[in-house]
Design an enzyme around this catalytic site. Structure first.
Site, mmCIF file in Angstrom:
data_model
loop_
_atom_site.group_PDB
_atom_site.id
_atom_site.type_symbol
_atom_site.label_atom_id
_atom_site.label_comp_id
_atom_site.label_asym_id
_atom_site.label_seq_id
_atom_site.Cartn_x
_atom_site.Cartn_y
_atom_site.Cartn_z
ATOM 1 N N LYS A 100 0.814 -2.390 0.148
ATOM 2 C CA LYS A 100 0.390 0.107 0.126
ATOM 3 C C LYS A 100 0.965 1.209 -0.101
ATOM 4 O O LYS A 100 1.551 1.325 1.398
ATOM 5 C CB LYS A 100 -0.777 0.035 1.429
ATOM 6 C CG LYS A 100 -1.967 1.180 0.787
ATOM 7 C CD LYS A 100 -2.183 1.927 2.287
ATOM 8 C CE LYS A 100 -1.338 2.769 3.000
ATOM 9 N NZ LYS A 100 -1.026 4.127 2.228
ATOM 10 N N GLU A 159 11.338 1.039 9.382
ATOM 11 C CA GLU A 159 11.427 2.210 9.229
ATOM 12 C C GLU A 159 11.562 3.739 9.348
ATOM 13 O O GLU A 159 10.848 4.314 8.693
ATOM 14 C CB GLU A 159 12.814 2.028 7.680
ATOM 15 C CG GLU A 159 13.337 1.053 7.663
ATOM 16 C CD GLU A 159 14.731 0.949 8.544
ATOM 17 O OE1 GLU A 159 14.699 2.028 9.160
ATOM 18 O OE2 GLU A 159 14.831 -0.294 8.520
ATOM 19 N N CYS A 209 14.724 11.492 4.804
ATOM 20 C CA CYS A 209 14.566 10.657 6.553
ATOM 21 C C CYS A 209 16.015 10.642 6.881
ATOM 22 O O CYS A 209 16.554 10.892 7.954
ATOM 23 C CB CYS A 209 14.615 8.990 6.409
ATOM 24 S SG CYS A 209 15.392 8.435 5.360
ATOM 25 N N GLU A 267 12.224 16.981 13.724
ATOM 26 C CA GLU A 267 12.261 15.938 12.799
ATOM 27 C C GLU A 267 11.194 17.508 11.310
ATOM 28 O O GLU A 267 10.052 17.519 12.150
ATOM 29 C CB GLU A 267 11.617 15.162 12.050
ATOM 30 C CG GLU A 267 12.116 14.197 10.232
ATOM 31 C CD GLU A 267 11.297 13.106 10.027
ATOM 32 O OE1 GLU A 267 10.470 12.376 10.284
ATOM 33 O OE2 GLU A 267 12.350 12.822 8.867
HETATM 34 P P1 NAD Z 1 3.595 8.627 6.960
HETATM 35 O O1 NAD Z 1 4.205 7.959 8.014
HETATM 36 O O2 NAD Z 1 3.118 9.879 7.438
HETATM 37 O O3 NAD Z 1 3.592 7.508 6.282
HETATM 38 C C1 NAD Z 1 3.837 6.768 5.690
HETATM 39 C C2 NAD Z 1 2.806 5.477 5.161
HETATM 40 O O4 NAD Z 1 2.377 5.480 6.133
HETATM 41 C C3 NAD Z 1 1.719 6.426 4.087
HETATM 42 O O5 NAD Z 1 1.589 5.174 2.969
HETATM 43 C C4 NAD Z 1 0.513 6.485 4.470
HETATM 44 O O6 NAD Z 1 -0.736 6.374 3.920
HETATM 45 C C5 NAD Z 1 0.826 4.926 6.243
HETATM 46 N N1 NAD Z 1 -0.007 5.767 7.186
HETATM 47 C C6 NAD Z 1 -0.173 6.575 7.622
HETATM 48 N N2 NAD Z 1 -0.923 5.739 9.010
HETATM 49 C C7 NAD Z 1 -1.301 5.215 9.175
HETATM 50 C C8 NAD Z 1 -2.580 4.201 9.347
HETATM 51 N N3 NAD Z 1 -2.774 4.292 10.601
HETATM 52 N N4 NAD Z 1 -2.370 2.656 9.604
HETATM 53 C C9 NAD Z 1 -1.509 2.474 8.252
HETATM 54 N N5 NAD Z 1 -0.844 2.864 7.228
HETATM 55 C C10 NAD Z 1 -0.446 4.249 8.079
HETATM 56 O O7 NAD Z 1 5.053 9.024 6.413
HETATM 57 P P2 NAD Z 1 5.336 10.210 5.503
HETATM 58 O O8 NAD Z 1 4.838 10.933 5.001
HETATM 59 O O9 NAD Z 1 4.397 9.909 3.845
HETATM 60 O O10 NAD Z 1 6.547 10.022 4.977
HETATM 61 C C11 NAD Z 1 7.850 11.278 6.222
HETATM 62 C C12 NAD Z 1 8.257 9.720 7.030
HETATM 63 O O11 NAD Z 1 8.810 8.500 6.847
HETATM 64 C C13 NAD Z 1 9.436 11.386 7.703
HETATM 65 O O12 NAD Z 1 8.695 10.927 9.170
HETATM 66 C C14 NAD Z 1 10.276 10.007 6.851
HETATM 67 O O13 NAD Z 1 11.605 10.460 8.053
HETATM 68 C C15 NAD Z 1 10.461 9.264 7.198
HETATM 69 N N6 NAD Z 1 11.246 7.799 6.370
HETATM 70 C C16 NAD Z 1 12.210 6.851 6.861
HETATM 71 C C17 NAD Z 1 13.002 6.453 6.346
HETATM 72 C C18 NAD Z 1 13.767 5.780 6.354
HETATM 73 O O14 NAD Z 1 14.824 4.718 6.031
HETATM 74 N N7 NAD Z 1 14.412 5.538 7.856
HETATM 75 C C19 NAD Z 1 12.558 6.394 4.504
HETATM 76 C C20 NAD Z 1 12.356 7.442 3.915
HETATM 77 C C21 NAD Z 1 11.080 8.528 4.538
#
Ligand code: NAD
Length: 516
Positions: free
Chosen positions: A178, A253, A287, A388
């Site tokens: 997803k 992650e 990230c 962040e």
């Molecule tokens: P997010 O946590 O808002 O969303 C990530 C995913 O989770 C999306 O697909 C979203 O639809 C899903 N999601 C959101 N709420 C959910 C729920 N309640 N249940 C199930 N799925 C849910 O993050 P984002 O805005 O897409 O990305 C930014 C974040 O990702 C930043 O914090 C960044 O640091 C992190 N990130 C980490 C890495 C890593 O490898 N450590 C890499 C890229 C991004």
């Protein structure tokens, strides 16, 4: 809505199918929100169930396909992605805004992962070792786990799905993913490439839609054995808790607040170059973004001035323009978060050395653009130096020693990436050893990982697993230790002691001593 806006479907069991509800959501170009990329399936638990049904059925045969044959499909995937690199990079820039140079890097990462894991098809090494008993054989083998559920973010829309997918597929698992609602198109392109590479039906499935409606049912389905999530720490915690009742394998992650330490002996221009790339690459939406610059006080002023000048000169605009160096924020809500943090930084007393405003007027009016922003005179406790932001904002915090730099580097909740600029090899090694992070760079910024090394973080960035490299195989396979006894007797480990010549001689010797 113009009539020619394309409608995209889910990819389930090798077919392109609409959401059962028939509902759709829009995906718009963040550099120009009048440009609608398409309408995508707004899925719910029924669509997720269909996808898990397909993945569970496909698992029965996919797990038995020899790993080298699974690897060959991944090679074909790599080849196809290479051929379509320009097309998919352009689609990605249009969908999420980062400049073409970077989206080409994102697709390249998927290509590199396909070839890396394709090769693993002929390795997937376990250990063969010696038994403690005679006429007995011992080894350990990797076994697939089952259906894997992936929940992915928008900032690396093909690379991150590819990290997870290629490792899972070579291990013999099947997948339901997803993707983030801001970047479904790139994941559907990836699905198309997998289909064209000859992946059997049902092995890889995509369900687009929101986190709560489409993500959570995937997490809660008991047939899904592994959840691999990349995203924010807040959502990661919710997912971790949701996986706990079933003891589901969960790989997280999450966020980062990554420091570069700049020592007074550093090559200043190199360090400024590094900070520009680390802080403003992907508009700071990585990230691993270099969002804290811990600079020795002897050079902090000069460093801040140079960095401010360079940041102020960056060309901002649509990433599809080859001359542009920094694109927009992903959406309005992310832009608002960035602007809020800029206000917070001002209120906390940090001094703006560059940027600080939303970009308006032509060509910015239709997108989510903010100036590359540098704060000087930061303090380690400020919110802009500890939280962040996920935008083009960085802060210089003066330090008086390497020890202080390391202490500050380690005092946030995160532990993803760290870096030092210095000409002193001793300082470089001390920082490498003592900064708590999953990735560390010397004379480079905090971004730029390579696919054949493990990627991931400590503390509230990760939960002990790694993407990429061979470490990724540990997330998607289960070790099985195998013993084969060909002695014809039931030999008991730790209990039966084989009568070895050396032991027999020692026994004879001690009996002689006792008797004599
Ligand atoms: P997010 O946590 O808002 O969303 C990530 C995913 O989770 C999306 O697909 C979203 O639809 C899903 N999601 C959101 N709420 C959910 C729920 N309640 N249940 C199930 N799925 C849910 O993050 P984002 O805005 O897409 O990305 C930014 C974040 O990702 C930043 O914090 C960044 O640091 C992190 N990130 C980490 C890495 C890593 O490898 N450590 C890499 C890229 C991004």
């Amino acid at each position: 809505m113009p009539a020619n806006v394309p409608v995209f479907k889910n990819y389930v069991n090798g077919e392109w199918v609409p959401a059962r509800s028939g509902r759709l959501f829009e995906n718009r170009n963040p550099a120009d929100i009048t440009d609608c990329i398409g309408r995508f399936a707004d899925s719910d638990e029924r669509d997720v169930k269909d996808a898990v049904d397909a993945a569970a059925e496909a698992y029965k045969s996919w797990r038995l396909v020899p790993a080298p044959a699974r690897g060959e499909i991944l090679y074909r995937l790599g080849q196809i992605l290479k051929e379509r690199k320009e097309e998919y990079s352009r689609a990605m820039t249009r969908e999420m805004g980062k400049v073409l140079k970077e989206t080409r890097g994102d697709v390249q990462e998927a290509i590199d992962m396909a070839f890396l894991m394709g090769g693993e098809g002929r390795r997937l090494h376990g250990q063969t070792t010696h038994s403690e008993l005679p006429n007995k054989f011992a080894m350990s083998v990797r076994q697939p786990i089952g259906v894997c559920g992936f929940i992915t973010p928008w900032n690396f829309p093909m690379a991150i799905p590819a990290w997870k997918t290629t490792a899972a597929l070579v291990c013999g698992d099947t997948v339901v993913i997803k993707p983030a609602t801001d970047t479904p198109h790139s994941v559907l392109n990836f699905a198309q490439a997998l289909e064209d590479a000859g992946l059997p039906k049902g092995v890889f499935n995509v369900v687009t839609g929101g986190g709560a409606k489409a993500g959570m049912p995937l997490i809660k389905d008991r047939r899904v054995k592994v959840i691999s999530f990349t995203g924010s720490t807040a959502v990661g915690r919710t997912i971790n808790e949701a996986c706990a009742p079933d003891f589901k394998h969960v790989h997280l992650e999450m966020g980062g607040k990554n420091p570069i330490i700049v020592m007074d002996d550093a090559n200043l221009e190199l360090a400024v170059d590094g900070a520009i790339w680390g802080a403003f690459g992907t508009s700071g939406q990585r990230c691993t973004a270099s969002s804290r610059l811990l600079v020795h006080k002897k050079i902090a002023k000069k460093f801040t001035t140079l960095l401010g000048e360079r940041a102020g000169a960056l060309r901002v605009g649509s990433g599809l323009d080859e001359k542009v160096e920094m694109g927009p924020s992903i959406n309005e809500s992310q832009l608002d978060t960035v602007l809020d943090y800029i206000s917070i930084g001002r209120a906390e007393g940090a001094k703006l050395a560059a940027g600080g405003r939303r970009l308006t007027g032509k060509p910015y009016d239709k997108g989510w653009f903010v100036q590359p922003t540098v704060f000087g005179d930061g303090h380690r406790k400020m919110r802009i130096a500890t939280e962040e932001i996920f935008g083009p904002v960085t802060v210089v915090v003066p330090i008086s020693s390497l020890e202080e730099g390391i202490e500050i580097a380690n005092e946030t909740d995160y532990g993803l990436s760290g870096a030092i600029f210095t000409q002193d090899v001793n300082k470089a090694f001390v920082a490498m050893r003592d900064v708590v992070a999953g990735i560390f760079y010397v004379n480079l910024p905090t971004i730029g990982a390579e696919t054949h090394l493990p990627f991931g973080g400590c503390k509230k960035t990760g939960n002990g697993h790694r993407e990429a490299g061979l470490a990724a195989l540990d997330v998607f396979s289960e070790w099985k230790s195998v013993y084969v006894d060909y002695s014809g007797t039931i030999q008991k480990a730790q209990i039966d002691v084989p009568d070895l010549p050396a032991r027999a001689a020692a026994k004879k010797d001690s009996t002689r001593k006792r008797e004599g």
